[in-house]
Every structure is written in C-alpha cells, then in structure tokens.
Motif scaffolding. Structure first.
Motif, mmCIF file in Angstrom:
data_model
loop_
_atom_site.group_PDB
_atom_site.id
_atom_site.type_symbol
_atom_site.label_atom_id
_atom_site.label_comp_id
_atom_site.label_asym_id
_atom_site.label_seq_id
_atom_site.Cartn_x
_atom_site.Cartn_y
_atom_site.Cartn_z
ATOM 1 N N GLU A 136 0.834 -1.211 0.000
ATOM 2 C CA GLU A 136 0.000 0.000 0.000
ATOM 3 C C GLU A 136 0.863 1.253 0.000
ATOM 4 O OE1 GLU A 136 -3.974 -1.789 2.223
ATOM 5 O OE2 GLU A 136 -2.325 -0.969 3.399
ATOM 6 N N VAL A 137 1.995 1.216 0.694
ATOM 7 C CA VAL A 137 2.922 2.354 0.661
ATOM 8 C C VAL A 137 3.457 2.548 -0.746
ATOM 9 C CG1 VAL A 137 5.119 3.263 1.505
ATOM 10 C CG2 VAL A 137 3.562 2.102 3.084
ATOM 11 N N LEU A 138 3.807 1.421 -1.401
ATOM 12 C CA LEU A 138 4.314 1.501 -2.770
ATOM 13 C C LEU A 138 3.247 2.030 -3.717
ATOM 14 C CD1 LEU A 138 6.534 0.927 -4.830
ATOM 15 C CD2 LEU A 138 5.673 -1.416 -5.011
ATOM 16 N N ASP A 139 1.999 1.547 -3.565
ATOM 17 C CA ASP A 139 0.900 2.031 -4.413
ATOM 18 C C ASP A 139 0.697 3.541 -4.229
ATOM 19 O OD1 ASP A 139 0.533 -0.526 -5.304
ATOM 20 O OD2 ASP A 139 -1.136 -0.963 -3.946
ATOM 21 N N THR A 140 0.722 3.981 -2.982
ATOM 22 C CA THR A 140 0.527 5.411 -2.704
ATOM 23 C C THR A 140 1.670 6.240 -3.283
ATOM 24 O OG1 THR A 140 -0.621 4.852 -0.657
ATOM 25 C CG2 THR A 140 0.161 7.113 -0.871
ATOM 26 N N ALA A 141 2.893 5.717 -3.199
ATOM 27 C CA ALA A 141 4.050 6.439 -3.760
ATOM 28 C C ALA A 141 3.920 6.573 -5.276
ATOM 29 C CB ALA A 141 5.339 5.700 -3.396
ATOM 30 N N LEU A 142 3.473 5.508 -5.935
ATOM 31 C CA LEU A 142 3.298 5.567 -7.396
ATOM 32 C C LEU A 142 2.197 6.556 -7.772
ATOM 33 C CD1 LEU A 142 3.624 1.761 -8.283
ATOM 34 C CD2 LEU A 142 5.282 3.585 -8.719
ATOM 35 N N ILE A 143 1.083 6.520 -7.050
ATOM 36 C CA ILE A 143 -0.006 7.465 -7.329
ATOM 37 C C ILE A 143 0.466 8.894 -7.093
ATOM 38 C CG2 ILE A 143 -2.271 8.261 -6.542
ATOM 39 C CD1 ILE A 143 -2.971 5.353 -5.926
ATOM 40 N N SER A 144 1.201 9.110 -6.010
ATOM 41 C CA SER A 144 1.692 10.458 -5.689
ATOM 42 C C SER A 144 2.628 10.962 -6.779
ATOM 43 C CB SER A 144 2.416 10.446 -4.340
ATOM 44 O OG SER A 144 1.578 9.984 -3.312
ATOM 45 N N ALA A 145 3.533 10.096 -7.241
ATOM 46 C CA ALA A 145 4.471 10.498 -8.292
ATOM 47 C C ALA A 145 3.724 10.863 -9.567
ATOM 48 C CB ALA A 145 5.467 9.362 -8.554
ATOM 49 N N PHE A 146 2.705 10.067 -9.914
ATOM 50 C CA PHE A 146 1.928 10.350 -11.124
ATOM 51 C C PHE A 146 1.176 11.676 -10.987
ATOM 52 C CE2 PHE A 146 -2.137 10.098 -13.411
ATOM 53 C CZ PHE A 146 -1.658 9.947 -14.707
ATOM 54 N N VAL A 147 0.519 11.886 -9.850
ATOM 55 C CA VAL A 147 -0.254 13.121 -9.637
ATOM 56 C C VAL A 147 0.655 14.349 -9.700
ATOM 57 C CG1 VAL A 147 -1.569 14.421 -7.914
ATOM 58 C CG2 VAL A 147 -2.094 12.005 -8.322
ATOM 59 N N LEU A 148 1.783 14.292 -9.024
ATOM 60 C CA LEU A 148 2.695 15.441 -9.018
ATOM 61 C C LEU A 148 3.284 15.696 -10.401
ATOM 62 C CD1 LEU A 148 4.540 14.825 -5.621
ATOM 63 C CD2 LEU A 148 2.773 16.514 -6.116
ATOM 64 N N LEU A 149 3.592 14.623 -11.139
ATOM 65 C CA LEU A 149 4.136 14.790 -12.486
ATOM 66 C C LEU A 149 3.126 15.492 -13.401
ATOM 67 C CD1 LEU A 149 6.403 14.186 -14.524
ATOM 68 C CD2 LEU A 149 5.281 12.000 -15.001
ATOM 69 N N VAL A 150 1.858 15.076 -13.323
ATOM 70 C CA VAL A 150 0.822 15.709 -14.153
ATOM 71 C C VAL A 150 0.651 17.181 -13.775
ATOM 72 C CG1 VAL A 150 -1.638 15.706 -14.706
ATOM 73 C CG2 VAL A 150 -0.384 13.547 -14.574
ATOM 74 N N VAL A 151 0.655 17.479 -12.475
ATOM 75 C CA VAL A 151 0.502 18.874 -12.027
ATOM 76 C C VAL A 151 1.663 19.735 -12.532
ATOM 77 C CG1 VAL A 151 0.503 20.383 -9.996
ATOM 78 C CG2 VAL A 151 -0.898 18.319 -10.010
ATOM 79 N N VAL A 152 2.866 19.207 -12.477
ATOM 80 C CA VAL A 152 4.029 19.964 -12.954
ATOM 81 C C VAL A 152 3.953 20.201 -14.463
ATOM 82 C CG1 VAL A 152 6.530 19.862 -13.293
ATOM 83 C CG2 VAL A 152 5.548 19.233 -11.085
ATOM 84 N N LEU A 153 3.584 19.160 -15.206
ATOM 85 C CA LEU A 153 3.543 19.271 -16.668
ATOM 86 C C LEU A 153 2.422 20.193 -17.153
ATOM 87 C CD1 LEU A 153 4.259 15.560 -17.733
ATOM 88 C CD2 LEU A 153 5.822 17.519 -17.790
#
Length: 296
Positions: A136-153
C-alpha cells in the motif's frame, strides 16, 4: 525530545505510516489547492464519499478495491456533469444528489458484505494508517508520483483554467479535458488517502492546508508549496499524537491541520483577526467581528 521523536521510528509499522502520511499530506495539499481556489470544496466531498460503492463492488467480484474506488470516483464526477448539462439543476445540488446516493449505496453494500464475511471495511470510512502494508505504501508512492508529475507538466494550463475558464476556452485550451483531468487527479488522491484518514475525513486534508496557506500567501504555486508543508506537518504531528496519546490517527491529523488553520485565521500578517488594521485602532474585537457578520 530527540529520543521521543526517534522512539516511534523503531517500529516498522510506524515507519510505513509516516511515509504514507507524508505522501498523502503532500498530494492532498497540491491537488486540493485547485479545489479551494475554484470554490469547489463540495466536489471533493462528493468524490470522496462516492468511492465507497466502488470498493464494495470490487470486493464482491474479487477485483482490486482501489481500482474499484477510483472508477466509482470518476463515475460520480461524470454523473454530476451529466445532471448539470441535461437539467436546470445547479452544480451544488447535483453534487449533493450524487454524493448522497453513492454514499448510501456504499454503506448498504458494505453492510451486506459484512453480514456474510468476517471482514471489517469500516476502516475505509475513518482510515487506519497504522495498518498499511508495504504494498500500500508503494501504491501510494506511485499514485503520488503520477499526480505530481501531471501537475508539474500541466501547471500553466491548469492555472489559466482555474482562474479564467472562459479565457482559457477562448485561448483554445481543451477546458473540458482539463476539467476531467483535474477530476481524475482528485479521485486518485482520494483513493491514495483512504487508508490514512478515510473517505469521511479526507476532505479536511484536501481543503484545509490550501485554505491555511491562502491566508498567508497569494500566488497559487506559493499556496501549493506552503499548503504541502502544512499538510505534511499536520500528518506527521497527528501520527506522533496518535502514538503517544493512543488516539485515532485520522482524526488526530485532521485536528492538527484544523488547529493550524485557526492559528492562521487569527494571526495571519495581512488578514488575521488579531492583526487586521482595525484591531490596532482600539475597537473591541467582539464588536468588530459582529459588525462584519451583520454587514455580510
């Protein structure tokens, strides 16, 4: 002091909990800033409550409950948009109708599931951050990375759309696609936060850090950065309070972030109740606030 801070870190479950608390505090503040600026806090509440039937149905059919919750969250935003487009009903009323219907369906399905299975799905309502697994920590980290990447782009496009939707449409930006993309980010953030504070309390982490930062800074990227700091501080502080005083972790995190908002409301350098220019003119505080309420 240092020993007290380090003591919880000797336990692996606390290490996992703190990592996920930091991630959730970060992405909730960043994504929630858009909701707060657009005055769409109720939408976050609607999506967070709408994920319940999705996770219940996913459990029944044996699918991943987080995928089911995400699909239900996105479906609720599409239902809100459809009701608004196909009827004279306003957006806030459509949100209320969809949110209450999805939430009632979710509670009903969970109750039926628990009659036949010795499993507790109620922790999705209020969160159980101390019980998160490595996966679950890994899943949350992947979701967080995706969300932040989209916001930055898409930061500039989302910024334009957030403050001036008509101008963004006139400039040729795909506003409907931007709006749908933002809803997807919110749904992902809520799914990532379910284990931490639950669907009932996640709205506090989505809105309160950004609202607190908005009392202190004005520009959106400053609101996001400061809100992220506030969200992370509240999440970690709430975890420590939960550990040392044996209180529920989700509500503890929400109480901390609410307390920080109250401090900003009272002492903001430019907009605080105690630092407002009229407060320096000797006018009684209670009388001044009452006059403000009566004037609207």
């Amino acid at each position: 002091m240092l020993q007290a801070l380090l003591e919880p870190l000797q336990y692996e479950f606390m290490q996992r909990s703190l990592v996920i608390a930091i991630l959730v505090g970060l992405i909730c503040a960043v994504v929630g800033s858009y909701l707060m600026v657009q005055r769409l806090a109720l939408l976050g509440d609607a999506i967070s409550h709408s994920v319940l039937p999705g996770l219940a149905i996913a459990f029944i059919v044996g699918a991943n409950i987080f995928v089911g919750a995400f699909i239900a969250g996105v479906s609720s935003t599409m239902a809100i948009a459809w009701i608004r487009a196909r009827s004279p009903i306003k957006e806030d009323a459509a949100m209320g109708i969809v949110f209450s219907a999805f939430f009632a369906l979710g509670v009903t399905l969970i109750t039926l599931i628990q009659k036949d299975n010795k499993i507790d799905l109620n922790h999705f309502l209020f969160g159980n951050i101390l019980g998160v697994t490595r996966q679950e920590v890994l899943d949350t980290a992947l979701i967080s990375a995706f969300v932040l990447l989209v916001v930055v782009l898409l930061y500039k496009e989302l910024l334009f759309y957030t403050f001036d939707p008509l101008g963004a449409q006139a400039a040729g930006l795909p506003v409907n696609l931007l709006n749908f993309g933002l809803m997807v980010l919110i749904a992902l953030t809520i799914v990532a936060s379910m284990k931490t504070v639950g669907v009932i309390l996640v709205l506090a982490l989505l809105i309160t850090p950004g609202a607190t930062a908005y009392l202190l800074v004005q520009r959106l990227h400053h609101v996001m950065l400061l809100g992220a700091g506030i969200g992370i501080t509240a999440s970690v502080s709430g975890m420590y309070l939960s550990y040392f005083y044996n209180v529920p972790s989700g509500p503890a995190i929400v109480l901390v972030v609410s307390g920080l908002f109250l401090l900003a409301l009272l002492f903001s350098p430019t907009q605080g109740v105690f630092t407002y220019p009229a407060a320096k003119q000797g006018e009684p505080l209670l009388w001044r606030e009452l006059k403000g309420l009566l004037r609207g």
